[in-house]
Design a protein around this motif. Structure first.
Motif, PDB file in Angstrom:
ATOM      1  N   HIS A   1     -24.924 -24.882  26.731  1.00 31.82           N
ATOM      2  CA  HIS A   1     -24.536 -25.909  25.755  1.00 31.82           C
ATOM      3  C   HIS A   1     -23.963 -25.308  24.469  1.00 31.82           C
ATOM      4  O   HIS A   1     -24.143 -25.861  23.386  1.00 31.82           O
ATOM      5  CB  HIS A   1     -25.712 -26.838  25.433  1.00 31.82           C
ATOM      6  N   LYS A   2     -23.268 -24.181  24.594  1.00 32.92           N
ATOM      7  CA  LYS A   2     -22.604 -23.533  23.470  1.00 32.92           C
ATOM      8  C   LYS A   2     -21.091 -23.549  23.697  1.00 32.92           C
ATOM      9  O   LYS A   2     -20.612 -23.857  24.792  1.00 32.92           O
ATOM     10  CB  LYS A   2     -23.079 -22.092  23.314  1.00 32.92           C
ATOM     11  N   LEU A   3     -20.341 -23.206  22.646  1.00 31.47           N
ATOM     12  CA  LEU A   3     -18.907 -22.990  22.833  1.00 31.47           C
ATOM     13  C   LEU A   3     -18.698 -21.756  23.701  1.00 31.47           C
ATOM     14  O   LEU A   3     -19.418 -20.762  23.558  1.00 31.47           O
ATOM     15  CB  LEU A   3     -18.202 -22.784  21.498  1.00 31.47           C
TER      16      LEU A   3
ATOM     17  N   PRO B   1     -19.803 -31.065  28.803  1.00 31.74           N
ATOM     18  CA  PRO B   1     -19.833 -31.012  27.334  1.00 31.74           C
ATOM     19  C   PRO B   1     -21.252 -31.197  26.802  1.00 31.74           C
ATOM     20  O   PRO B   1     -21.997 -32.034  27.300  1.00 31.74           O
ATOM     21  CB  PRO B   1     -18.942 -32.196  26.924  1.00 31.74           C
ATOM     22  N   PRO B   2     -21.639 -30.438  25.788  1.00 30.42           N
ATOM     23  CA  PRO B   2     -22.972 -30.591  25.207  1.00 30.42           C
ATOM     24  C   PRO B   2     -23.044 -31.798  24.280  1.00 30.42           C
ATOM     25  O   PRO B   2     -22.035 -32.472  24.031  1.00 30.42           O
ATOM     26  CB  PRO B   2     -23.158 -29.288  24.429  1.00 30.42           C
ATOM     27  N   LYS B   3     -24.240 -32.070  23.776  1.00 30.09           N
ATOM     28  CA  LYS B   3     -24.385 -33.110  22.766  1.00 30.09           C
ATOM     29  C   LYS B   3     -23.462 -32.808  21.590  1.00 30.09           C
ATOM     30  O   LYS B   3     -23.309 -31.673  21.189  1.00 30.09           O
ATOM     31  CB  LYS B   3     -25.827 -33.168  22.268  1.00 30.09           C
ATOM     32  N   GLY B   4     -22.868 -33.847  21.050  1.00 30.63           N
ATOM     33  CA  GLY B   4     -21.984 -33.667  19.908  1.00 30.63           C
ATOM     34  C   GLY B   4     -20.554 -33.348  20.270  1.00 30.63           C
ATOM     35  O   GLY B   4     -19.697 -33.268  19.383  1.00 30.63           O
ATOM     36  N   ALA B   5     -20.249 -33.190  21.570  1.00 36.40           N
ATOM     37  CA  ALA B   5     -18.899 -32.784  21.972  1.00 36.40           C
ATOM     38  C   ALA B   5     -17.874 -33.896  21.829  1.00 36.40           C
ATOM     39  O   ALA B   5     -16.675 -33.634  21.942  1.00 36.40           O
ATOM     40  CB  ALA B   5     -18.917 -32.277  23.414  1.00 36.40           C
ATOM     41  N   GLY B   6     -18.321 -35.104  21.576  1.00 46.94           N
ATOM     42  CA  GLY B   6     -17.373 -36.201  21.427  1.00 46.94           C
ATOM     43  C   GLY B   6     -16.388 -36.004  20.294  1.00 46.94           C
ATOM     44  O   GLY B   6     -15.302 -36.591  20.296  1.00 46.94           O
ATOM     45  N   ILE B   7     -16.729 -35.179  19.310  1.00 45.29           N
ATOM     46  CA  ILE B   7     -15.855 -34.950  18.157  1.00 45.29           C
ATOM     47  C   ILE B   7     -14.905 -33.774  18.364  1.00 45.29           C
ATOM     48  O   ILE B   7     -13.968 -33.577  17.588  1.00 45.29           O
ATOM     49  CB  ILE B   7     -16.723 -34.705  16.897  1.00 45.29           C
ATOM     50  N   ILE B   8     -15.109 -32.994  19.416  1.00 51.34           N
ATOM     51  CA  ILE B   8     -14.326 -31.755  19.602  1.00 51.34           C
ATOM     52  C   ILE B   8     -12.840 -32.052  19.729  1.00 51.34           C
ATOM     53  O   ILE B   8     -12.006 -31.355  19.134  1.00 51.34           O
ATOM     54  CB  ILE B   8     -14.828 -30.978  20.837  1.00 51.34           C
ATOM     55  N   GLN B   9     -12.488 -33.072  20.481  1.00 54.26           N
ATOM     56  CA  GLN B   9     -11.066 -33.385  20.675  1.00 54.26           C
ATOM     57  C   GLN B   9     -10.388 -33.708  19.354  1.00 54.26           C
ATOM     58  O   GLN B   9      -9.260 -33.278  19.102  1.00 54.26           O
ATOM     59  CB  GLN B   9     -10.930 -34.557  21.641  1.00 54.26           C
TER      60      GLN B   9
ATOM     61  N   GLU C   1     -25.013 -36.579  25.605  1.00 50.82           N
ATOM     62  CA  GLU C   1     -25.599 -37.191  24.408  1.00 50.82           C
ATOM     63  C   GLU C   1     -26.619 -38.266  24.791  1.00 50.82           C
ATOM     64  O   GLU C   1     -27.758 -38.266  24.317  1.00 50.82           O
ATOM     65  CB  GLU C   1     -24.486 -37.810  23.558  1.00 50.82           C
ATOM     66  N   TYR C   2     -26.227 -39.166  25.674  1.00 51.41           N
ATOM     67  CA  TYR C   2     -27.114 -40.263  26.061  1.00 51.41           C
ATOM     68  C   TYR C   2     -28.223 -39.794  27.010  1.00 51.41           C
ATOM     69  O   TYR C   2     -29.365 -40.240  26.906  1.00 51.41           O
ATOM     70  CB  TYR C   2     -26.298 -41.399  26.687  1.00 51.41           C
ATOM     71  N   SER C   3     -27.882 -38.890  27.921  1.00 49.54           N
ATOM     72  CA  SER C   3     -28.887 -38.412  28.881  1.00 49.54           C
ATOM     73  C   SER C   3     -30.017 -37.683  28.179  1.00 49.54           C
ATOM     74  O   SER C   3     -31.202 -37.902  28.466  1.00 49.54           O
ATOM     75  CB  SER C   3     -28.240 -37.481  29.911  1.00 49.54           C
ATOM     76  N   SER C   4     -29.657 -36.790  27.259  1.00 49.49           N
ATOM     77  CA  SER C   4     -30.667 -35.960  26.614  1.00 49.49           C
ATOM     78  C   SER C   4     -31.597 -36.767  25.725  1.00 49.49           C
ATOM     79  O   SER C   4     -32.701 -36.316  25.406  1.00 49.49           O
ATOM     80  CB  SER C   4     -29.989 -34.863  25.793  1.00 49.49           C
ATOM     81  N   ARG C   5     -31.180 -37.943  25.346  1.00 47.15           N
ATOM     82  CA  ARG C   5     -32.027 -38.796  24.519  1.00 47.15           C
ATOM     83  C   ARG C   5     -32.818 -39.803  25.358  1.00 47.15           C
ATOM     84  O   ARG C   5     -33.454 -40.702  24.811  1.00 47.15           O
ATOM     85  CB  ARG C   5     -31.174 -39.526  23.474  1.00 47.15           C
ATOM     86  N   GLY C   6     -32.747 -39.650  26.664  1.00 45.02           N
ATOM     87  CA  GLY C   6     -33.538 -40.514  27.532  1.00 45.02           C
ATOM     88  C   GLY C   6     -32.988 -41.906  27.710  1.00 45.02           C
ATOM     89  O   GLY C   6     -33.708 -42.819  28.140  1.00 45.02           O
ATOM     90  N   ALA C   7     -31.719 -42.113  27.407  1.00 45.20           N
ATOM     91  CA  ALA C   7     -31.145 -43.450  27.472  1.00 45.20           C
ATOM     92  C   ALA C   7     -30.617 -43.822  28.848  1.00 45.20           C
ATOM     93  O   ALA C   7     -30.322 -44.993  29.095  1.00 45.20           O
ATOM     94  CB  ALA C   7     -30.024 -43.580  26.445  1.00 45.20           C
ATOM     95  N   LEU C   8     -30.477 -42.830  29.752  1.00 37.98           N
ATOM     96  CA  LEU C   8     -29.884 -43.102  31.060  1.00 37.98           C
ATOM     97  C   LEU C   8     -30.886 -42.868  32.186  1.00 37.98           C
ATOM     98  O   LEU C   8     -31.712 -41.950  32.132  1.00 37.98           O
ATOM     99  CB  LEU C   8     -28.644 -42.220  31.280  1.00 37.98           C
ATOM    100  N   LEU C   9     -30.789 -43.688  33.203  1.00 34.71           N
ATOM    101  CA  LEU C   9     -31.686 -43.643  34.357  1.00 34.71           C
ATOM    102  C   LEU C   9     -31.332 -42.471  35.270  1.00 34.71           C
ATOM    103  O   LEU C   9     -30.154 -42.167  35.477  1.00 34.71           O
ATOM    104  CB  LEU C   9     -31.548 -44.962  35.130  1.00 34.71           C
ATOM    105  N   ASP C  10     -32.351 -41.823  35.832  1.00 35.45           N
ATOM    106  CA  ASP C  10     -32.132 -40.777  36.836  1.00 35.45           C
ATOM    107  C   ASP C  10     -31.889 -41.461  38.172  1.00 35.45           C
ATOM    108  O   ASP C  10     -32.807 -41.936  38.830  1.00 35.45           O
ATOM    109  CB  ASP C  10     -33.345 -39.850  36.909  1.00 35.45           C
TER     110      ASP C  10
END
Length: 442
Positions: A231-233, A400-408, A116-125
């Protein structure tokens, strides 16, 4: 170290909506200011202050501040400002900080949210900086790598396990299983036998369904997966329906608690869980939860492989999971100093000797060997198990893909619906998969 107890479902849903909304806002902030991201102003020799955020209890706070002090002693011009708290408020605060362009320089990151954070450019490579990864287990290194680069360096690794309380087995007159040969049918039989031979309120096993680990093992043993590299189920409604159908069989045999008792157990803290209090023979857990659970139990717990369909250890399809990552904000004004601190956490023996197994088994093989003699007996047991299953592991799972935080939370909610007979396994499977697909595609 123990993994903090998960929040109640309603709280989890509110938190997830907030995280996603704020992350979307963060994407706008990052996009508008991308031209200045990652700048590293020339230092005039004065001190540099870096903010370091993590979640965890008091023990983790003490150990982490000790490792900060060790780093500052060797780098007097770099000061580390700690920001820590419980896991619940941590994610709300981090999402708000990212959206406000005020993220900490160093971020303890979780597998659920790194995409989620990586794909939005929030984390450093981190691969662009001087951080040695040569001694890291390949699977652990891969878990923090994506098309966005190395945005998370593993801070610890663990594996899904079955924990068993030998005292419960002894009181029931039941032998512990041979975890290198047992099947799911063996597990069901043993758990039901313990319940039948124990006082009322004691069950052979806790129910599964509280997290993604047990579902992940089940799916992998049946040729499926939680997620795909695209990034799919990685499964269909019928796959998770079979998992719930087996859970219902366990309940009918009284091998696991009643639906109301399962809900009550979900709200309990780790030290009040059934395997710790002696009211469950088995529990589905992560390996790095063993030390905290043994402390709560006041005695040894056995760490076992999951059952398999065939009774062959090689078919168990376990994997190494990164318990947490060291990540960095893409907006840090001091990426070189930030990378220096992460390199210290990841590679310096002094850091390894302080942190030991607080965040899981050290993924750096050199540090793991250098600190083995300093581990507690419980942590040594976990390290031994992690090493023991190394040649039996299945392929590393897709992150886990973006949005996977809610899966659990979705899994937990529909597990309760099935146990209360409000939905059949097939009905729950269809509804749950629809919700999951919507979560990771939006």
């Amino acid at each position: 170290m123990h993994r903090e107890a998960e929040p109640p479902p309603a709280v989890a849903r509110r938190r997830f909506r907030k995280v996603r909304a704020v992350a979307a806002a963060a994407a706008v902030v990052i996009a508008l200011s991308a031209c200045g991201a990652g700048t590293d102003p020339k230092s005039d020799g004065g001190p540099v202050e870096l903010r370091f955020a993590w979640w965890g209890g008091d023990k983790r706070a003490q150990l982490t501040q000790a490792v900060i002090a060790a780093f500052e002693a060797e780098n007097p011009n770099i000061k580390i400002k700690p920001e820590f708290g419980d896991s619940g408020p941590y994610w709300d605060r981090l999402a708000t900080q990212v959206a406000a362009n005020d993220a900490p320089d160093i971020i303890q990151m979780d597998e659920k949210y790194i995409t989620e954070y990586s794909s939005r450019g929030a984390l450093l490579d981190l691969s662009k900086y001087d951080i040695d990864t040569s001694k890291f287990d390949e699977a652990a290194l891969k878990s923090g790598t994506s098309e966005d680069g190395l945005t998370g360096l593993a801070a610890g690794i663990n594996a899904p396990v079955m924990l068993a309380n030998p005292e419960v087995f002894k009181a029931a007159g039941v032998e512990l299983p041979d975890d290198s040969t047992w099947t799911w049918e063996d597990f069901a039989r043993i758990a039901a036998e313990i319940t039948a031979k124990s006082p009322k309120g004691t069950y052979g096993s806790a129910a599964y369904g509280g997290d993604e680990a047990s579902l992940g093992v089940w799916l992998r043993q049946n040729g499926k997966s939680l997620y795909t590299p695209e990034h799919k189920l990685g499964f269909e409604p019928g796959d998770i329906a079979q998992w719930w159908a087996f859970l219902k069989q366990l309940r009918e045999k009284e091998a696991v608690p009643t639906a109301s008792e399962v809900v009550e157990a979900e709200a309990a803290t780790l030290d009040q869980s059934g395997v710790a209090t002696g009211t469950n023979g088995f529990a589905f857990r992560w390996s790095n939860q063993l030390p905290a659970l043994e402390k709560a139990a006041g005695g040894d717990l056995a760490i076992l492989r999951f059952p398999s369909k065939t009774g062959e250890a090689a078919d168990t399809q376990l994997w190494y999971k990164t318990s947490q990552f060291w990540s960095a904000s893409s907006r840090t004004k001091h990426p070189q100093e930030t990378a220096r601190f992460i390199n210290f956490l990841a590679n310096d023996v002094k850091a390894g000797e302080i942190l030991l197994a607080d965040r899981g088994v050290n993924p750096n093989s050199d540090l793991r060997a250098a600190t083995e003699s300093k581990l507690t007996s419980a942590d040594s047991k976990v390290v031994k198990f992690i090493d023991q299953i190394k040649d039996e592991l299945g392929a590393a799972p897709a992150p886990p893909p973006k949005g996977a935080g809610i899966i659990q939370e979705i899994i937990r909610r529909y597990t309760v619906e099935v146990l209360f007979n409000r939905l059949s396994p097939d009905e729950a499977g269809t509804k749950a998969v629809d919700e999951m697909k919507a979560a990771i595609s939006s």
